[in-house]
Scaffold this motif. Structure first.
Motif, PDB file in Angstrom:
ATOM      1  N   LEU A 265      -7.487  -2.093  -3.027  1.00 29.77           N
ATOM      2  CA  LEU A 265      -8.634  -1.519  -2.326  1.00 29.77           C
ATOM      3  C   LEU A 265      -9.846  -1.414  -3.242  1.00 29.77           C
ATOM      4  CD1 LEU A 265      -6.837   1.326  -0.346  1.00 29.77           C
ATOM      5  CD2 LEU A 265      -7.937  -0.701   0.629  1.00 29.77           C
ATOM      6  N   ASN A 266      -9.616  -1.032  -4.491  1.00 31.17           N
ATOM      7  CA  ASN A 266     -10.713  -0.856  -5.427  1.00 31.17           C
ATOM      8  C   ASN A 266     -11.366  -2.183  -5.801  1.00 31.17           C
ATOM      9  OD1 ASN A 266     -12.209   1.131  -6.650  1.00 31.17           O
ATOM     10  ND2 ASN A 266     -11.038   1.109  -8.550  1.00 31.17           N
ATOM     11  N   LEU A 267     -10.568  -3.226  -5.930  1.00 24.99           N
ATOM     12  CA  LEU A 267     -11.101  -4.559  -6.249  1.00 24.99           C
ATOM     13  C   LEU A 267     -11.573  -5.295  -5.006  1.00 24.99           C
ATOM     14  CD1 LEU A 267      -8.407  -5.623  -8.868  1.00 24.99           C
ATOM     15  CD2 LEU A 267     -10.749  -4.831  -9.314  1.00 24.99           C
ATOM     16  N   ARG A 268     -11.495  -4.633  -3.854  1.00 20.90           N
ATOM     17  CA  ARG A 268     -11.921  -5.171  -2.564  1.00 20.90           C
ATOM     18  C   ARG A 268     -11.153  -6.438  -2.152  1.00 20.90           C
ATOM     19  NH1 ARG A 268     -15.701  -1.561  -1.773  1.00 20.90           N
ATOM     20  NH2 ARG A 268     -17.402  -1.177  -3.179  1.00 20.90           N
TER      21      ARG A 268
ATOM     22  N   ARG B  14      -0.918  -4.278  11.759  1.00 18.72           N
ATOM     23  CA  ARG B  14      -1.438  -4.894  10.525  1.00 18.72           C
ATOM     24  C   ARG B  14      -1.531  -3.847   9.420  1.00 18.72           C
ATOM     25  NH1 ARG B  14      -7.348  -6.993  10.939  1.00 18.72           N
ATOM     26  NH2 ARG B  14      -7.621  -4.757  11.194  1.00 18.72           N
ATOM     27  N   SER B  15      -2.041  -2.671   9.766  1.00 19.08           N
ATOM     28  CA  SER B  15      -2.198  -1.600   8.792  1.00 19.08           C
ATOM     29  C   SER B  15      -0.841  -1.146   8.252  1.00 19.08           C
ATOM     30  CB  SER B  15      -2.936  -0.434   9.459  1.00 19.08           C
ATOM     31  OG  SER B  15      -3.080   0.642   8.598  1.00 19.08           O
ATOM     32  N   ALA B  16       0.111  -0.933   9.142  1.00 19.78           N
ATOM     33  CA  ALA B  16       1.453  -0.523   8.711  1.00 19.78           C
ATOM     34  C   ALA B  16       2.107  -1.621   7.880  1.00 19.78           C
ATOM     35  CB  ALA B  16       2.313  -0.180   9.915  1.00 19.78           C
ATOM     36  N   GLY B  17       1.888  -2.862   8.261  1.00 20.82           N
ATOM     37  CA  GLY B  17       2.444  -3.982   7.501  1.00 20.82           C
ATOM     38  C   GLY B  17       1.911  -4.031   6.083  1.00 20.82           C
ATOM     39  N   ILE B  18       0.621  -3.789   5.922  1.00 18.53           N
ATOM     40  CA  ILE B  18       0.022  -3.793   4.584  1.00 18.53           C
ATOM     41  C   ILE B  18       0.611  -2.666   3.743  1.00 18.53           C
ATOM     42  CG2 ILE B  18      -2.125  -3.384   3.310  1.00 18.53           C
ATOM     43  CD1 ILE B  18      -3.577  -4.872   5.601  1.00 18.53           C
TER      44      ILE B  18
ATOM     45  N   LEU C  52     -10.900  -1.770   3.454  1.00 13.54           N
ATOM     46  CA  LEU C  52     -10.426  -0.426   3.786  1.00 13.54           C
ATOM     47  C   LEU C  52     -10.111  -0.305   5.271  1.00 13.54           C
ATOM     48  CD1 LEU C  52      -9.874   2.477   2.871  1.00 13.54           C
ATOM     49  CD2 LEU C  52     -12.298   2.956   3.244  1.00 13.54           C
ATOM     50  N   ASP C  53     -10.863  -0.994   6.112  1.00 13.69           N
ATOM     51  CA  ASP C  53     -10.624  -0.941   7.555  1.00 13.69           C
ATOM     52  C   ASP C  53      -9.239  -1.452   7.936  1.00 13.69           C
ATOM     53  OD1 ASP C  53     -13.149   0.061   7.895  1.00 13.69           O
ATOM     54  OD2 ASP C  53     -14.045  -1.885   8.349  1.00 13.69           O
ATOM     55  N   TYR C  54      -8.637  -2.256   7.067  1.00 13.13           N
ATOM     56  CA  TYR C  54      -7.314  -2.791   7.377  1.00 13.13           C
ATOM     57  C   TYR C  54      -6.215  -1.737   7.253  1.00 13.13           C
ATOM     58  CZ  TYR C  54      -8.830  -7.684   7.505  1.00 13.13           C
ATOM     59  OH  TYR C  54      -9.413  -8.874   7.834  1.00 13.13           O
ATOM     60  N   VAL C  55      -6.407  -0.727   6.399  1.00 14.34           N
ATOM     61  CA  VAL C  55      -5.361   0.274   6.203  1.00 14.34           C
ATOM     62  C   VAL C  55      -5.698   1.625   6.836  1.00 14.34           C
ATOM     63  CG1 VAL C  55      -4.430  -0.767   4.108  1.00 14.34           C
ATOM     64  CG2 VAL C  55      -6.249   0.901   3.925  1.00 14.34           C
ATOM     65  N   LEU C  56      -6.897   1.788   7.343  1.00 16.17           N
ATOM     66  CA  LEU C  56      -7.294   3.073   7.925  1.00 16.17           C
ATOM     67  C   LEU C  56      -6.488   3.498   9.157  1.00 16.17           C
ATOM     68  CD1 LEU C  56     -11.163   3.403   7.598  1.00 16.17           C
ATOM     69  CD2 LEU C  56      -9.399   4.768   6.534  1.00 16.17           C
TER      70      LEU C  56
END
Length: 121
Positions: A51-54, A14-18, A58-62
């Motif tokens: 990320l800034n506008l939420r 999921r993170s790599a996909g984002i 952040l947990d999705y790309v960490l």
């Protein structure tokens, strides 16, 4: 398969996909706009805004972000090897390269420091 391992793999995918989605969105913007800015920069700006506008937690790309940061030094190896191709050019213009690097670094530090002092008041 272990449930924890499965969840970790899903989070990495999921993170790599984002990250890849934003990379290709940026490349699409660059292709459409024909601006002389790399598509990856547009993608980084879009990711920053998301990320800034939420819009994206952040947990999705960490997971992938941490992995890439852990091995970031490996990404500089091809650049260093590529510089060897231009050793003659570098030896001819070494003084210009060093002076421009020092001047631009100092200018950046001064501008950032000045802006920080102005904006922090």
């Amino acid at each position: 398969m272990n449930k924890k391992l499965f969840i970790t793999i899903i989070q990495l995918v999921r993170s790599a996909g984002i990250l890849l989605l934003f990379l290709y969105l940026g490349k699409g913007i660059q292709f459409i706009s024909h601006l002389p800015i790399p598509g990856s920069i547009f993608g980084l700006i879009l990711l920053f805004l998301g990320l800034n506008l939420r819009l994206i937690p952040l947990d999705y790309v960490l997971p992938t972000g941490n992995f890439l940061l852990k091995y970031i030094t490996l990404f500089f190896v091809p650049v260093g090897v590529g510089l060897l191709q231009y050793s003659e050019l570098l030896s001819t213009h070494w003084l210009t390269i060093i002076v421009s690097s020092v001047v631009s670094t100092m200018a950046t530090l001064i501008c950032v420091g000045w802006l920080y002092q102005r904006l922090s008041k």
